[in-house]
Design an enzyme around this catalytic site. Structure first.
Site, PDB file in Angstrom:
ATOM      1  N   LYS A  59       3.123  -1.902  14.249  1.00  0.00           N
ATOM      2  CA  LYS A  59       3.015  -0.463  14.499  1.00  0.00           C
ATOM      3  C   LYS A  59       2.657  -0.024  15.932  1.00  0.00           C
ATOM      4  CE  LYS A  59       2.270   0.865   9.692  1.00  0.00           C
ATOM      5  NZ  LYS A  59       3.350   1.803   9.435  1.00  0.00           N
ATOM      6  N   PHE A  96       1.186  -3.861   0.177  1.00  0.00           N
ATOM      7  CA  PHE A  96       2.471  -3.399   0.740  1.00  0.00           C
ATOM      8  C   PHE A  96       2.758  -4.193   2.003  1.00  0.00           C
ATOM      9  CE2 PHE A  96       5.240  -0.943   3.464  1.00  0.00           C
ATOM     10  CZ  PHE A  96       6.220  -0.528   2.589  1.00  0.00           C
ATOM     11  N   ASP A 121      -1.864  -9.727   6.990  1.00  0.00           N
ATOM     12  CA  ASP A 121      -0.991  -8.647   7.446  1.00  0.00           C
ATOM     13  C   ASP A 121      -1.877  -7.586   8.090  1.00  0.00           C
ATOM     14  OD1 ASP A 121       0.553  -6.364   7.717  1.00  0.00           O
ATOM     15  OD2 ASP A 121       1.621  -6.639   5.813  1.00  0.00           O
TER      16      ASP A 121
HETATM   17  C1  LIG Z   1       0.511  -3.429   6.021  1.00  0.00           C
HETATM   18  C2  LIG Z   1       1.965  -3.205   6.301  1.00  0.00           C
HETATM   19  N1  LIG Z   1       2.793  -4.248   6.337  1.00  0.00           N
HETATM   20  C3  LIG Z   1       4.088  -4.103   6.603  1.00  0.00           C
HETATM   21  C4  LIG Z   1       4.643  -2.863   6.830  1.00  0.00           C
HETATM   22  C5  LIG Z   1       6.097  -2.722   7.130  1.00  0.00           C
HETATM   23  O1  LIG Z   1       6.291  -2.351   8.462  1.00  0.00           O
HETATM   24  P1  LIG Z   1       7.678  -1.712   8.944  1.00  0.00           P
HETATM   25  O2  LIG Z   1       7.802  -0.386   8.288  1.00  0.00           O
HETATM   26  O3  LIG Z   1       7.539  -1.635  10.441  1.00  0.00           O
HETATM   27  O4  LIG Z   1       8.751  -2.665   8.532  1.00  0.00           O
HETATM   28  C6  LIG Z   1       3.815  -1.741   6.794  1.00  0.00           C
HETATM   29  C7  LIG Z   1       4.370  -0.396   7.000  1.00  0.00           C
HETATM   30  O5  LIG Z   1       3.807   0.609   6.684  1.00  0.00           O
HETATM   31  C8  LIG Z   1       2.442  -1.915   6.527  1.00  0.00           C
HETATM   32  O6  LIG Z   1       1.598  -0.874   6.487  1.00  0.00           O
END
Ligand SMILES: Cc1ncc(COP(=O)(O)O)c(C=O)c1O
Length: 413
Positions: free
Chosen positions: A255, A141, A226
């Site tokens: 986050k 994700f 990520d």
């Molecule tokens: C691993 C990861 N990447 C990207 C995102 C996307 O972040 P955002 O919701 O701040 O766009 C999330 C959100 O939960 C995430 O957990």
């Protein structure tokens, strides 16, 4: 305003994107939140990994108030005092050289994908088509915008919006053979979460990550990690990749970075940064003075918390494993530091446990149907972990399927 009034208004006025829990939060302090009726909740989710310092942290309040009275926004057409300072701290803790600031996780990931393609184009001196393929992982994700969705390996998020950005292929999670099979000279980057978050708290294996690093180093492709959910202290180190002894070409964070204000970043090497030039990428809001100065404060607080996260993570993990030996409904306990999960054998049981804990004033969440996820603030203490584990024990025992299985296990001992 009452919960019922807010629900009615939202149902009429908002796009129906969220299936919210029926709770109206009005304030928070430390590890607790209070709802509109004055009920207190122990927060073991911290706004999905955002409120790492808990709520209304005094140092964050102080710096916020001071900066709000000085300067909130300038745009990226001008300089302000804090982007370089924040970049200096982030590059120091990550071992990378340069930063780009944006507003969210998905934007950080988009920036990373764009940088990978731009870098490949700049370095294409063999007269053939520049490297363009992105290898991402199944079950991943990376966010909700088109590039992030294109690299998200879960059909439920992708299917409604197809066709997505082309040039992405998915590798089976932790499958080294599949990675070798799909990797070739056309790949510009291997992209993955060091620990899959929404996919159910699944750490990538040492063997797989090492292979991804070796393949990319050999071919001149990039390794993009990520760490939007697992980075910035969540695992007890600044970055989860620091547990593996490898360094990426790009890492994304967001986050907890600005303690609840929207701020994301990508960090990269000097070499890869050469793929960028003025005008190629940018943002209006990203890296504003208010968010940056708060992030500097957050990183200052984080330094003293890493050992605590690591110790409490081990303590929590140990108790969850004990719980697993008692409840046959728990299939697996996974995670690192204060990014932990228990995977149950039934989505209904997981749903019921989350509701039961909410009723008792404890916030956790369910991801990937059967997984109970714990992302508490870094400032929790052992007694809070004990409280949550005891509540889980009671909730699992009270589930019809759970109670039956538990008895079976006890009889077979
Ligand atoms: C691993 C990861 N990447 C990207 C995102 C996307 O972040 P955002 O919701 O701040 O766009 C999330 C959100 O939960 C995430 O957990």
């Amino acid at each position: 305003m009452s919960l019922a009034t807010v629900i009615r208004a939202e149902q009429k006025l908002l796009l129906p994107t969220y299936d919210r829990q029926k709770v109206l939060f009005t304030r928070g302090r430390g590890i607790y939140l209070w709802d509109s009726k004055g009920k207190r909740y122990l927060d073991f989710l911290s706004g999905i990994g955002v409120n790492a310092l808990g709520h209304a942290h005094p140092a964050i309040q102080k710096v916020l108030k001071k900066q709000a009275g000085k300067l909130i926004h300038t745009s990226n057409l001008f300089y302000h005092e804090y982007q370089a300072e924040l970049a200096k701290r982030l590059t120091k803790i990550s071992g990378l050289d340069r930063a780009f600031f944006c507003n969210s996780g998905t934007e950080a990931w988009e920036g990373a994908l764009k940088l990978a393609r731009a870098f490949a184009r700049v370095n294409n001196n063999n007269g053939h088509k520049a490297k363009w393929r992105l290898l991402a992982l199944e079950n991943s994700f990376h966010g909700r915008t088109f590039g992030s969705l294109a690299t998200t390996g879960q059909e439920k998020y992708r299917h409604p919006f197809a066709p997505l950005v082309p040039g992405v292929n998915f590798v089976a999670f932790n499958d080294a053979q599949d990675l070798k099979r799909q990797f070739d000279g056309s790949v510009c980057a291997i992209c993955l979460e060091t620990i899959q978050g929404e996919g159910g708290i699944r750490p990538v294996s040492q063997e797989f990550l090492q292979l991804a690093r070796e393949l990319t180093l050999k071919s001149g492709a990039l390794l993009i990690l990520d760490e939007i959910q697992c980075g910035l202290g969540r695992t007890g180190k600044y970055f989860a990749y620091q547990h593996y002894g490898i360094s990426p070409d790009i890492v994304t964070v967001a986050k907890p970075l600005a303690a609840g204000l929207p701020l994301g970043a990508l960090l990269t090497t000097e070499r890869v940064a050469s793929g960028m030039h003025p005008g190629l990428h940018g943002t209006t809001f990203g890296g504003g003075p208010l968010a940056c100065v708060v992030a500097i404060e957050f990183l200052g607080e984080l330094e003293g918390l890493l050992g605590h996260v690591s110790n409490l993570g081990k303590y929590f993990l140990g108790l969850l494993k004990e719980l697993q030996s008692k409840h046959a409904t728990i299939k697996e306990v996974r995670g690192m530091g204060l990014m932990l999960a228990i995977d149950l054998d039934s989505a209904d049981t997981a749903k019921a446990v989350v509701s039961q804990l909410l009723e008792q004033g404890i916030l956790i969440n369910r991801t990937h149907d059967t997984v109970l996820r714990f992302l508490p603030p870094y400032i929790i203490e052992k007694k809070h972990i004990d409280e949550v584990v005891n509540a889980l024990d009671r909730a699992l025992s009270s589930q019809p399927a759970g109670a039956k299985k538990q008895k079976k296990v006890e009889r077979s001992r």
